[in-house]
Scaffold this active site. Structure first.
Site, PDB file in Angstrom:
ATOM      1  N   HIS A  32       0.840  -1.208   0.000  1.00 35.79           N
ATOM      2  CA  HIS A  32       0.000   0.000   0.000  1.00 35.79           C
ATOM      3  C   HIS A  32       0.873   1.257   0.000  1.00 35.79           C
ATOM      4  CE1 HIS A  32      -2.944  -2.766   2.156  1.00 35.79           C
ATOM      5  NE2 HIS A  32      -3.647  -2.351   1.115  1.00 35.79           N
ATOM      6  N   GLN A 149      -9.514  -7.038 -10.740  1.00 39.97           N
ATOM      7  CA  GLN A 149     -10.165  -5.837 -10.204  1.00 39.97           C
ATOM      8  C   GLN A 149      -9.739  -4.600 -10.993  1.00 39.97           C
ATOM      9  OE1 GLN A 149     -10.567  -4.797  -5.856  1.00 39.97           O
ATOM     10  NE2 GLN A 149      -8.733  -3.600  -6.216  1.00 39.97           N
TER      11      GLN A 149
HETATM   12  O1  PAF Z   1      -8.345  -3.582  -3.399  1.00 43.65           O
HETATM   13  C1  PAF Z   1      -8.945  -3.245  -2.359  1.00 43.65           C
HETATM   14  O2  PAF Z   1      -8.346  -3.071  -1.289  1.00 43.65           O
HETATM   15  C2  PAF Z   1     -10.446  -3.058  -2.407  1.00 43.65           C
HETATM   16  O3  PAF Z   1     -11.049  -3.963  -3.270  1.00 43.65           O
HETATM   17  C3  PAF Z   1     -10.868  -1.607  -2.736  1.00 43.65           C
HETATM   18  C4  PAF Z   1     -10.414  -1.211  -4.127  1.00 43.65           C
HETATM   19  C5  PAF Z   1     -10.270  -0.646  -1.713  1.00 43.65           C
HETATM   20  C6  PAF Z   1     -12.394  -1.484  -2.698  1.00 43.65           C
HETATM   21  O4  PAF Z   1     -12.908  -1.783  -1.438  1.00 43.65           O
END
Ligand code: PAF
Length: 262
Positions: A32, A149
């Site tokens: 992150h 995603q």
């Molecule tokens: O990848 C993630 O952590 C989640 O799927 C997100 C994009 C924050 C949506 O809740």
């Protein structure tokens, strides 16, 4: 770092400075933080959101035990001089209850993780759309670990004509190759030693050293319960459970070409 909780708080920070956004569900790790650093290279101001989104968890998934480490997360973000943290309550994002309002592209979502996690990507699209709408960032940074995603969100941005640029970030890995994930903290010390074999399997398939079936058998013999291991769109994707922890990873086949030529 300013902590913002509501739509009104967000309106106060929206001005003429470019804003880069990193959406997260917290339990922040180096992966992150690498997204935050990329965000800082794109815009003067960076906003991170932390929200464990209930609509993307299935009934038998880990919503209630998903790691929540907010104090630690705040310290990590402050150490990087993040400008804003958006930390909404569920009622701010879901004032009418936990309804799904945005649907993932069917072709992209009805494969890979979509087969094992029905409705997951609709939940992701719903919350990401709401976050984009409230925050109105110029850039949003998504990691390639959640590659499916990433494709689905890019598709939503295009079809809904959302005015922002999606920035893709490469997977951040531990020294032994394990893709960083908030769920890695669930792994027991023994499982943690086995987990990097997922990445090794991807590499050996991508380098042509093993067939998909051989790699599957190896992973199963190590104790993985496989959801899938397959190639699509020039990448190899894997999802598997170790005990109750579900891990995913993927690599590009073209990134392996220099290795194949050696
Ligand atoms: O990848 C993630 O952590 C989640 O799927 C997100 C994009 C924050 C949506 O809740």
């Amino acid at each position: 770092m300013q902590i913002l909780k509501t739509k009104n708080d967000l309106q106060k920070i929206q001005g003429d400075t470019k804003l880069a956004f990193v959406p997260t569900m917290g339990a922040l790790h180096e992966g992150h933080l690498s997204l935050v650093k990329i965000a800082q290279s794109y815009a003067k101001k960076v906003i991170v959101s932390i929200f464990v989104n209930p609509t993307q968890f299935g009934p038998n998934e880990d919503l209630s035990k998903y790691p929540r480490t907010i104090e630690d997360d705040i310290k990590k973000l402050e150490s990087l001089n993040v400008d804003f943290l958006f930390l909404p309550d569920a009622s701010e994002l879901y004032p009418q209850g936990l309804e799904i309002t945005h649907f993932a592209n069917k072709e992209l979502s009805e494969a890979l993780c979509g087969l094992n996690r029905p409705g997951h990507f609709d939940g992701v699209c719903t919350v990401v759309y709401k976050l984009f709408d409230l925050i109105k960032p110029d850039y949003a940074i998504f990691g390639q670990k959640d590659y499916q995603q990433l494709l689905i969100i890019k598709d939503m941005v295009k079809t809904e004509q959302i005015m922002l640029e999606i920035i893709e970030a490469e997977i951040f890995r531990e020294a032994d190759g394990l893709a960083m994930s908030s769920r890695n903290i669930y792994l027991s010390p023994e499982q943690r030693l086995i987990a990097p074999k997922l990445n090794k399997a991807l590499k050996s398939v991508a380098q042509g050293k093993q067939s998909i079936d051989e790699a599957k058998l190896d992973l199963i013999s190590l104790g993985f319960e496989l959801d899938y291991l397959e190639t699509r769109r020039n990448r190899v994707f894997v999802a598997a459970k170790l005990g109750s922890t579900r891990l995913i990873d993927n690599i590009s086949l073209s990134a392996m070409i220099p290795l194949l030529n050696n």
